[in-house]
Design a protein around this motif. Sequence first.
Motif, mmCIF file in Angstrom:
data_model
loop_
_atom_site.group_PDB
_atom_site.id
_atom_site.type_symbol
_atom_site.label_atom_id
_atom_site.label_comp_id
_atom_site.label_asym_id
_atom_site.label_seq_id
_atom_site.Cartn_x
_atom_site.Cartn_y
_atom_site.Cartn_z
ATOM 1 N N THR A 153 -6.671 5.176 2.322
ATOM 2 C CA THR A 153 -6.480 4.317 3.494
ATOM 3 C C THR A 153 -6.894 4.982 4.808
ATOM 4 O O THR A 153 -6.523 6.129 5.065
ATOM 5 C CB THR A 153 -5.003 3.884 3.572
ATOM 6 O OG1 THR A 153 -4.684 3.161 2.386
ATOM 7 C CG2 THR A 153 -4.745 3.004 4.783
ATOM 8 N N SER A 178 3.591 -6.676 7.386
ATOM 9 C CA SER A 178 2.296 -7.209 6.937
ATOM 10 C C SER A 178 1.685 -6.406 5.788
ATOM 11 O O SER A 178 0.625 -6.788 5.265
ATOM 12 C CB SER A 178 1.307 -7.246 8.105
ATOM 13 O OG SER A 178 1.131 -5.959 8.663
ATOM 14 N N ASP A 179 2.328 -5.303 5.375
ATOM 15 C CA ASP A 179 1.813 -4.509 4.254
ATOM 16 C C ASP A 179 2.132 -5.242 2.945
ATOM 17 O O ASP A 179 3.070 -4.904 2.225
ATOM 18 C CB ASP A 179 2.438 -3.118 4.268
ATOM 19 C CG ASP A 179 1.896 -2.203 3.157
ATOM 20 O OD1 ASP A 179 0.916 -2.608 2.494
ATOM 21 O OD2 ASP A 179 2.458 -1.112 2.943
ATOM 22 N N GLU A 180 1.332 -6.246 2.652
ATOM 23 C CA GLU A 180 1.537 -7.087 1.478
ATOM 24 C C GLU A 180 0.375 -6.956 0.507
ATOM 25 O O GLU A 180 -0.721 -6.510 0.870
ATOM 26 C CB GLU A 180 1.726 -8.543 1.900
ATOM 27 C CG GLU A 180 2.923 -8.749 2.828
ATOM 28 C CD GLU A 180 3.303 -10.215 2.956
ATOM 29 O OE1 GLU A 180 2.851 -11.020 2.121
ATOM 30 O OE2 GLU A 180 4.049 -10.549 3.876
ATOM 31 N N THR A 235 -3.277 -7.901 1.221
ATOM 32 C CA THR A 235 -4.082 -7.123 2.168
ATOM 33 C C THR A 235 -4.816 -5.974 1.481
ATOM 34 O O THR A 235 -5.625 -5.285 2.112
ATOM 35 C CB THR A 235 -3.207 -6.533 3.295
ATOM 36 O OG1 THR A 235 -2.308 -5.556 2.749
ATOM 37 C CG2 THR A 235 -2.410 -7.627 3.996
ATOM 38 N N LYS A 282 4.571 -1.828 8.422
ATOM 39 C CA LYS A 282 4.760 -3.162 9.014
ATOM 40 C C LYS A 282 5.092 -4.155 7.899
ATOM 41 O O LYS A 282 4.794 -3.921 6.725
ATOM 42 C CB LYS A 282 3.486 -3.627 9.738
ATOM 43 C CG LYS A 282 2.995 -2.688 10.835
ATOM 44 C CD LYS A 282 3.881 -2.766 12.060
ATOM 45 C CE LYS A 282 3.229 -2.189 13.301
ATOM 46 N NZ LYS A 282 2.499 -0.946 13.136
ATOM 47 N N ASN A 287 0.832 -1.205 0.000
ATOM 48 C CA ASN A 287 0.000 0.000 0.000
ATOM 49 C C ASN A 287 0.863 1.250 0.000
ATOM 50 O O ASN A 287 0.527 2.255 -0.616
ATOM 51 C CB ASN A 287 -0.936 -0.016 1.215
ATOM 52 C CG ASN A 287 -2.166 0.846 1.023
ATOM 53 O OD1 ASN A 287 -2.588 1.112 -0.098
ATOM 54 N ND2 ASN A 287 -2.748 1.295 2.122
ATOM 55 N N LYS A 316 -6.874 0.676 -0.096
ATOM 56 C CA LYS A 316 -7.827 0.208 0.912
ATOM 57 C C LYS A 316 -9.013 1.167 0.978
ATOM 58 O O LYS A 316 -8.877 2.351 0.681
ATOM 59 C CB LYS A 316 -7.158 0.107 2.285
ATOM 60 C CG LYS A 316 -6.073 -0.959 2.353
ATOM 61 C CD LYS A 316 -5.495 -1.078 3.761
ATOM 62 C CE LYS A 316 -4.461 -2.189 3.821
ATOM 63 N NZ LYS A 316 -3.905 -2.354 5.187
ATOM 64 N N ASP A 370 -5.177 1.626 10.440
ATOM 65 C CA ASP A 370 -4.518 0.665 9.544
ATOM 66 C C ASP A 370 -3.428 -0.091 10.296
ATOM 67 O O ASP A 370 -2.447 0.491 10.751
ATOM 68 C CB ASP A 370 -3.929 1.391 8.338
ATOM 69 C CG ASP A 370 -3.323 0.426 7.329
ATOM 70 O OD1 ASP A 370 -3.773 -0.732 7.284
ATOM 71 O OD2 ASP A 370 -2.412 0.837 6.583
ATOM 72 N N ALA A 371 -3.599 -1.407 10.381
ATOM 73 C CA ALA A 371 -2.664 -2.236 11.148
ATOM 74 C C ALA A 371 -1.406 -2.584 10.367
ATOM 75 O O ALA A 371 -0.470 -3.168 10.932
ATOM 76 C CB ALA A 371 -3.367 -3.518 11.586
ATOM 77 N N ASP A 372 -1.361 -2.243 9.079
ATOM 78 C CA ASP A 372 -0.246 -2.676 8.234
ATOM 79 C C ASP A 372 0.734 -1.560 7.891
ATOM 80 O O ASP A 372 1.778 -1.816 7.291
ATOM 81 C CB ASP A 372 -0.790 -3.280 6.935
ATOM 82 C CG ASP A 372 -1.739 -4.439 7.186
ATOM 83 O OD1 ASP A 372 -1.401 -5.316 8.003
ATOM 84 O OD2 ASP A 372 -2.830 -4.458 6.581
ATOM 85 N N TYR A 373 0.409 -0.330 8.249
ATOM 86 C CA TYR A 373 1.256 0.802 7.892
ATOM 87 C C TYR A 373 2.659 0.650 8.481
ATOM 88 O O TYR A 373 2.829 0.504 9.698
ATOM 89 C CB TYR A 373 0.621 2.111 8.372
ATOM 90 C CG TYR A 373 1.438 3.347 8.082
ATOM 91 C CD1 TYR A 373 1.602 3.797 6.780
ATOM 92 C CD2 TYR A 373 2.042 4.061 9.112
ATOM 93 C CE1 TYR A 373 2.351 4.936 6.504
ATOM 94 C CE2 TYR A 373 2.786 5.200 8.860
ATOM 95 C CZ TYR A 373 2.945 5.633 7.548
ATOM 96 O OH TYR A 373 3.697 6.756 7.285
#
Length: 333
Positions: free
Chosen positions: A282, A294-296, A299, A292, A152, A216, A287-290
Motif C-alpha cells: 500500500t 472507508s477501509d472496506e 476499495t 478510516k 486492508n 493495493k 492512502d485515504a482509507d488508512y
Amino acid sequence: MKKHTVLFIGLSMALFACKQNSSNDKKDLPESTETQEVAVTTTQPVIDSLVIKKHLYTLASDEMTGRLPGTEGMEKATQYIENEYKRIGLKFYGDLTSYRQEFEHNGIKMSNIIGVLEGKSKKEEFVVVSAHHDHLGVKKDGEGDTIFNGANDDASGVVGVLSLAEYYAQKGNNERSIVFVCFTAEEMGLVGSKHFGKDIDASKFVAGINLELIGKEPKTGPKTAWLTGFDRSDFGKIIQKNLEGTGYKLYPDPYPKFNLFFRSDNASLARLGVPSHTFSTTPIDVDADYHKVSDEAATLDTRVLTETVKAVAKGTESIIEGKDTPTRVVITD
C-alpha cells in the motif's frame, strides 16, 4: 407342468447369455489392478483468487464490527480463522489444546490464533507466517458508516496467512515447521505478538514472514511489493533471488521516515534476533482509507492481493524448504 419347464429353460438360457457376455467383456478389460501400475493424479497447489475474495469479504464484513479485541465481532473473526485452520489440517501449537493462545491484557480477554504445519527433516526449526486480525471496532459517535472494517489493515494480511497455510499444506514439501499466527491487539501496541514472543526459544525461529496492507498497488508499480527493515538482514535479498524470472519485484521500504519496521508485529520477533520482516504493497503516504471507516473490501484490488500472496509463496520457498537461512537481526536502535 410344461409351462414350468419352458420357463426354467428360458431362465437358464438367459443366465448363460449373461455369463458369456460378462466373460467377453472381461477379455476387453486390462489386467487386474493387482498386477498393473495405477496412475495417480496429483493436484498442484493453487492460490485461488476466488477463495481470497471470500476470505476478504468475510473478515472485513460489517458482521465482524471492526474486530476490536473483546467484542462479539472479534469472536466471530476468531472462529472463522479457527475453522479454516481446522479445514486445512493445521495442528495446535506447542502445549495448546486449541488454536487459541489465550491471555488477558488491561482486563480484556484476548487470544492469538496459532496453527502449525510440521516440518520434515528440520522439524525443530520454525518459520512464522503472520498478520494481525484485530482492528479498531466501531466509532463511538457520528452518523452513517461507523464501522472500521479494516479490510486492508489487516484483513488482507490474514487472507494471506490463510491462503499460504492452504498452499503449503497442499504442497507438502516444507522441511521446516511453519507457524501460522493471527496476532491480536496489534493496534493496541503489538500486544499479541509481544505475548507470543515472551516464552519462545528465539534461536529456533529462523524467519518471520509478516503480511500487512497487501491489497493495493504500491507506488513502485504493478507486480511489486516492499519490505520493511530490508537492510537489517539478508532476508530481502533471498526473496529477490527467488523471484528472479517471475516478473515480480521486491523493493526496500520506500518510507524510511515512518519507521515501519518497528510498527508491525514483525518487530516483536525482530527484537529477539529473528529475521522477521513485513511485506506490504500500500502507498501509505497517500492512502485515504488508512484507519478510516472507508477501509472496506470494495476499495481493495483482489488481483493485487492474489499476486502478492503468490509472490510471497515463491519468494520464501527456499526458506520454507530449508535451503536458505536468513542472517539474524541485530537491534541497536
